[in-house]
Design a protein around this motif. Structure first.
Motif, mmCIF file in Angstrom:
data_model
loop_
_atom_site.group_PDB
_atom_site.id
_atom_site.type_symbol
_atom_site.label_atom_id
_atom_site.label_comp_id
_atom_site.label_asym_id
_atom_site.label_seq_id
_atom_site.Cartn_x
_atom_site.Cartn_y
_atom_site.Cartn_z
ATOM 1 N N GLU A 1 0.831 -1.206 0.000
ATOM 2 C CA GLU A 1 0.000 0.000 0.000
ATOM 3 C C GLU A 1 0.868 1.260 0.000
ATOM 4 O OE1 GLU A 1 -2.778 1.932 3.349
ATOM 5 O OE2 GLU A 1 -3.366 -0.085 2.733
ATOM 6 N N TRP A 2 1.938 1.265 0.767
ATOM 7 C CA TRP A 2 2.768 2.459 0.921
ATOM 8 C C TRP A 2 3.676 2.730 -0.267
ATOM 9 C CZ3 TRP A 2 4.805 -0.127 5.897
ATOM 10 C CH2 TRP A 2 3.777 -0.206 6.852
ATOM 11 N N PHE A 3 4.253 1.669 -0.843
ATOM 12 C CA PHE A 3 5.278 1.844 -1.883
ATOM 13 C C PHE A 3 4.866 1.314 -3.248
ATOM 14 C CE2 PHE A 3 7.678 0.919 2.140
ATOM 15 C CZ PHE A 3 7.925 2.239 2.455
ATOM 16 N N GLY A 4 3.859 0.449 -3.301
ATOM 17 C CA GLY A 4 3.411 -0.138 -4.549
ATOM 18 C C GLY A 4 3.708 -1.617 -4.607
ATOM 19 N N GLN A 5 3.132 -2.281 -5.621
ATOM 20 C CA GLN A 5 3.229 -3.736 -5.719
ATOM 21 C C GLN A 5 4.248 -4.220 -6.737
ATOM 22 O OE1 GLN A 5 -0.403 -5.987 -5.762
ATOM 23 N NE2 GLN A 5 -1.569 -4.292 -4.927
ATOM 24 N N THR A 6 4.837 -3.317 -7.498
ATOM 25 C CA THR A 6 5.766 -3.735 -8.547
ATOM 26 C C THR A 6 7.147 -3.139 -8.317
ATOM 27 O OG1 THR A 6 5.288 -1.846 -9.969
ATOM 28 C CG2 THR A 6 3.868 -3.802 -10.227
ATOM 29 N N ARG A 7 8.130 -3.674 -9.039
ATOM 30 C CA ARG A 7 9.494 -3.139 -8.939
ATOM 31 C C ARG A 7 9.528 -1.677 -9.348
ATOM 32 N NH1 ARG A 7 12.564 -7.330 -12.503
ATOM 33 N NH2 ARG A 7 10.504 -7.331 -13.444
ATOM 34 N N ALA A 8 8.839 -1.339 -10.417
ATOM 35 C CA ALA A 8 8.830 0.052 -10.886
ATOM 36 C C ALA A 8 8.236 0.982 -9.832
ATOM 37 C CB ALA A 8 8.056 0.158 -12.197
ATOM 38 N N ALA A 9 7.177 0.551 -9.172
ATOM 39 C CA ALA A 9 6.537 1.390 -8.155
ATOM 40 C C ALA A 9 7.451 1.581 -6.949
ATOM 41 C CB ALA A 9 5.209 0.763 -7.723
ATOM 42 N N VAL A 10 8.127 0.533 -6.527
ATOM 43 C CA VAL A 10 9.036 0.640 -5.377
ATOM 44 C C VAL A 10 10.217 1.551 -5.713
ATOM 45 C CG1 VAL A 10 10.615 -0.657 -3.873
ATOM 46 C CG2 VAL A 10 8.298 -1.516 -4.305
ATOM 47 N N VAL A 11 10.770 1.414 -6.910
ATOM 48 C CA VAL A 11 11.864 2.299 -7.326
ATOM 49 C C VAL A 11 11.379 3.743 -7.399
ATOM 50 C CG1 VAL A 11 13.415 2.890 -9.236
ATOM 51 C CG2 VAL A 11 13.228 0.517 -8.473
ATOM 52 N N ALA A 12 10.179 3.964 -7.892
ATOM 53 C CA ALA A 12 9.633 5.325 -7.952
ATOM 54 C C ALA A 12 9.467 5.908 -6.551
ATOM 55 C CB ALA A 12 8.301 5.329 -8.697
ATOM 56 N N ALA A 13 9.095 5.064 -5.584
ATOM 57 C CA ALA A 13 8.872 5.532 -4.216
ATOM 58 C C ALA A 13 10.163 5.694 -3.425
ATOM 59 C CB ALA A 13 7.940 4.568 -3.483
ATOM 60 N N LEU A 14 11.126 4.781 -3.636
ATOM 61 C CA LEU A 14 12.316 4.743 -2.777
ATOM 62 C C LEU A 14 13.633 5.004 -3.495
ATOM 63 C CD1 LEU A 14 11.414 1.606 -0.640
ATOM 64 C CD2 LEU A 14 11.071 4.016 -0.056
ATOM 65 N N GLY A 15 13.592 5.083 -4.807
ATOM 66 C CA GLY A 15 14.828 5.240 -5.563
ATOM 67 C C GLY A 15 15.441 3.889 -5.893
ATOM 68 N N ARG A 16 16.604 3.943 -6.520
ATOM 69 C CA ARG A 16 17.270 2.702 -6.929
ATOM 70 C C ARG A 16 17.774 1.942 -5.708
ATOM 71 N NH1 ARG A 16 18.643 3.168 -12.581
ATOM 72 N NH2 ARG A 16 19.915 1.305 -12.320
ATOM 73 N N PRO A 17 17.617 0.620 -5.710
ATOM 74 C CA PRO A 17 18.121 -0.165 -4.578
ATOM 75 C C PRO A 17 19.651 -0.198 -4.554
ATOM 76 C CG PRO A 17 17.200 -1.598 -6.281
ATOM 77 C CD PRO A 17 16.938 -0.200 -6.714
ATOM 78 N N ILE A 18 20.184 -0.499 -3.383
ATOM 79 C CA ILE A 18 21.632 -0.640 -3.220
ATOM 80 C C ILE A 18 22.134 -1.855 -3.998
ATOM 81 C CG2 ILE A 18 23.465 -1.132 -1.549
ATOM 82 C CD1 ILE A 18 21.688 0.317 0.542
#
Length: 136
Positions: free
Chosen positions: A7-24
């Motif tokens: 709910e907070w960041f999204g359900q897909t890789r693209a949504a999480v990257v959009a919310a949190l930036g590129r992963p380490i």
């Protein structure tokens, strides 16, 4: 339990990257090692304070967040349960009448596709949460 990071960041890789930036770090492995022709894989995103695991199908054409582990407070700003919460406070939130100290709790949904929330405590204070989302 079924909301949380989805709910907070999204359900897909693209949504999480959009919310949190590129992963380490990003790791990928086959979801079914015993099925060599399977296109399904598990992709893990590591962030400072969290790990997200996505189940991908159709050769990365479709993905969904299946697991999220969080141990940094800044990633839980939308959560009704915060790091540092007491065992008693967490039990109260879930309507759990159990008492006493514990290093670990597990709560699950009871209908439909099962989702789980695992919680870890150190000296009776919440230090880590892990959501495990059922996949249909």
């Amino acid at each position: 339990m079924s909301g949380g990071p989805r709910e907070w960041f999204g359900q897909t890789r693209a949504a999480v990257v959009a919310a949190l930036g590129r992963p380490i770090r990003v790791e990928s492995r086959t979801a079914y090692p015993n099925k060599p022709r399977s296109l399904d894989s598990l992709v893990t995103f590591d962030y400072d304070g969290a790990t997200f695991v996505f189940y991908t199908t159709k050769g990365d054409a479709h993905d969904i967040l299946t697991k999220a582990t969080v141990w940094q407070a800044h990633l839980l700003s939308h959560s009704p349960i915060t790091l540092g919460a007491s065992v008693a406070d967490v039990r109260s939130f879930f309507g759990d009448s159990s008492q006493g100290s514990t290093p670990h709790m597990l709560y699950s949904t009871t209908d439909g596709i099962l989702d789980h929330l695992e919680l870890w405590f150190d000296q009776d204070r919440l230090v880590r949460l892990k959501w495990i989302y059922g996949v249909d």
